[in-house]
Design an enzyme around this catalytic site. Structure first.
Site, short mmCIF file in Angstrom:
data_model
loop_
_atom_site.label_atom_id
_atom_site.label_comp_id
_atom_site.label_asym_id
_atom_site.label_seq_id
_atom_site.Cartn_x
_atom_site.Cartn_y
_atom_site.Cartn_z
N TYR A 1 -2.46 -9.20 16.50
CA TYR A 1 -1.35 -8.76 17.36
C TYR A 1 -1.21 -9.66 18.58
CZ TYR A 1 -1.80 -4.80 14.26
OH TYR A 1 -1.88 -4.03 13.13
N SER B 1 -5.79 -3.22 14.81
CA SER B 1 -5.16 -2.56 15.94
C SER B 1 -6.16 -2.10 17.00
CB SER B 1 -4.33 -1.37 15.44
OG SER B 1 -5.14 -0.49 14.68
N CYS C 1 -3.76 6.13 0.23
CA CYS C 1 -3.31 4.82 -0.25
C CYS C 1 -3.01 4.83 -1.75
CB CYS C 1 -4.37 3.76 0.07
SG CYS C 1 -4.73 3.67 1.83
N ARG D 1 -10.64 7.91 4.09
CA ARG D 1 -10.47 6.84 3.11
C ARG D 1 -11.82 6.32 2.59
NH1 ARG D 1 -5.20 6.63 4.17
NH2 ARG D 1 -4.30 5.65 6.02
N CYS E 1 0.05 4.16 1.59
CA CYS E 1 -0.28 5.16 2.62
C CYS E 1 0.83 5.45 3.62
CB CYS E 1 -1.58 4.82 3.33
SG CYS E 1 -1.50 3.36 4.36
N LYS F 1 -12.40 -4.62 2.78
CA LYS F 1 -11.80 -3.79 3.83
C LYS F 1 -12.69 -2.57 4.03
CE LYS F 1 -7.60 -1.16 4.78
NZ LYS F 1 -6.20 -0.98 4.40
N CYS G 1 0.86 -1.18 0.00
CA CYS G 1 0.00 0.00 0.00
C CYS G 1 0.90 1.23 0.00
CB CYS G 1 -0.88 -0.01 1.25
SG CYS G 1 -2.16 1.26 1.20
N ARG H 1 -2.56 3.54 12.65
CA ARG H 1 -2.11 4.73 11.92
C ARG H 1 -1.11 5.52 12.75
NH1 ARG H 1 -7.86 6.29 8.97
NH2 ARG H 1 -7.99 4.33 7.82
N LYS I 1 -11.69 -7.42 6.80
CA LYS I 1 -11.07 -6.53 7.79
C LYS I 1 -11.99 -5.36 8.09
CE LYS I 1 -7.12 -3.53 7.90
NZ LYS I 1 -6.18 -2.86 7.10
C1 PBG Z 1 -2.77 0.18 4.98
C2 PBG Z 1 -3.29 -0.61 6.14
C3 PBG Z 1 -4.00 -0.18 7.26
C4 PBG Z 1 -4.14 -1.30 8.09
C5 PBG Z 1 -3.54 -2.36 7.44
N1 PBG Z 1 -3.04 -1.93 6.22
C6 PBG Z 1 -4.46 1.17 7.65
C7 PBG Z 1 -5.56 1.81 6.94
O1 PBG Z 1 -6.18 1.28 6.03
O2 PBG Z 1 -5.78 2.96 7.30
C8 PBG Z 1 -4.77 -1.32 9.44
C9 PBG Z 1 -4.32 -2.42 10.33
C10 PBG Z 1 -4.68 -2.28 11.76
O3 PBG Z 1 -5.44 -1.39 12.18
O4 PBG Z 1 -4.20 -3.11 12.55
N2 PBG Z 1 -3.70 0.65 4.11
#
Ligand code: PBG
Length: 338
Positions: free
Chosen positions: A323, A284, A128, A227, A120, A205, A118, A215, A258
């Site tokens: 995690y 996260s 992204c 996004r 970003c 996603k 990605c 982030r 996700k």
């Molecule tokens: C990159 C990406 C993100 C996450 C995984 N790949 C962040 C987003 O989309 O803003 C989030 C993973 C997490 O929160 O653990 N695009």
């Protein structure tokens, strides 16, 4: 008269015998953060218990997880410099590329390395994809005078995936929700000798508030806007299946849903809808929520971790990205779950 289910709960051995959901540490993927620099091992304040490494120290993080029984990793890179085109993402000597070479030197085939593909984390604007400042960027979304330019982003994602494969990635995972990313990456890898490298696509996603702690950890919050023009609206379920079908048509080998807990219905529908493996990403915010509530004494960390993780497999996931991977591997080994 007792019921059949009650009779099956009488003995611990029998309870384990009839469990519908089975877990293995081999189904777990552990995310790791690597930032440019040397000799770095820093705690991540928004992800208590998680560490950010540099390319020369990442092998320690991998080793700790291997010892716990986790063999698969998802790598995220944080570059030193960012620009509007995200050059460091596809730099052959970028942070993830260096980390891949180092970890492969230490562990070879013993560690399965997946890379997040990605822009970003690498763009100065934190989006992204590339920014088309005057218009709708082929996305149709004319929001606040900018748009993410889907199509001009694709060659850069393809270059990023190829550079990861060359540096030793065992699998690549496009996470930017750009239309056509899987096809572009597949073509670039096929043409350059990596036809056997699989793609695990973040096909479903959602634009989620649960990505907040990530982030912070990855320094990838968008500098303006959000996004929502490329990630999915959480009011929609069938749309996920449509996006998944498209990615499978483009050559995806594994599908990611996700976040995980807020999307158990999507995990379940996806598992019923496709024949490819389904991965769920417990993101996260899901991790941080349990950590914070447990630190306040409101819930039991181990119990809530086990229950919410098993629920993802019960919903139909084959793979869990989390995690908590090391702690879960321990819980499986002890027989508390699985
Ligand atoms: C990159 C990406 C993100 C996450 C995984 N790949 C962040 C987003 O989309 O803003 C989030 C993973 C997490 O929160 O653990 N695009």
């Amino acid at each position: 008269m007792t019921t059949r289910t009650r009779r099956l709960r009488g003995s611990e051995i029998l309870r384990h015998m009839v469990r519908e959901t089975r877990l293995s540490a081999d189904s777990l993927v552990y995310p790791l953060f690597v930032r440019e620099g040397k000799n770095i091992e820093e705690a991540l304040p928004t992800l208590p218990g998680q560490t950010r490494y540099s390319p020369d120290t990442l092998a320690k993080g991998v080793e700790g997880a291997l010892q716990a029984g986790v063999r698969s990793f998802l790598l995220f890179g944080i570059p030193e410099t960012k620009d509007d085109k995200g050059f460091e993402a596809y730099n052959e000597t970028g942070v993830v590329q260096q980390a891949l070479r180092n970890v492969k030197k230490s562990f070879g085939k013993d560690a399965f390395l997946i890379t997040d593909v990605c822009l970003c984390e690498y763009t100065s604007h934190g989006h992204c994809g590339l920014i088309d400042s005057c218009g709708d960027g082929g996305r149709g979304g004319h929001r606040e005078g900018y748009g993410v330019d889907n199509d001009s982003t694709l060659p850069l994602l393809a270059k990023t995936a190829l550079s990861h494969a060359r540096a030793g990635a065992d699998m690549v995972a496009p996470s930017g929700m750009m239309d056509g990313a899987v096809a572009a990456m597949r073509a670039a890898m096929d043409e350059n000798g990596f036809a056997e490298t699989p793609i695990m696509s973040y096909a479903a996603k959602y634009a989620s508030a649960f990505y907040g702690p990530f982030r912070e950890a990855a320094g990838s919050a968008p500098q303006f806007g959000d996004r929502k023009t490329y990630q999915m609206d959480y009011h929609n379920g069938r749309e996920a299946l449509k996006r998944i079908d498209i990615d499978i048509g483009e050559g995806a080998d594994i599908i990611i849903v996700k976040p995980a807990l807020p999307c158990l219905d999507i995990v379940s529908k996806t598992a019923a809808h496709i024949s490819l493996p389904v991965a769920a990403y417990s993101v996260s915010g899901e991790y941080a929520m349990i950590k914070a509530a447990a630190a306040s004494g409101f819930v039991d960390e181990y119990g809530t971790m086990c229950e919410s993780s098993v629920a993802v497999f019960r919903a139909g996931a084959d793979i869990l990205i989390t995690y908590f991977a090391k702690e879960l591997a321990g819980a499986i080994r002890k027989g508390d779950i699985g």
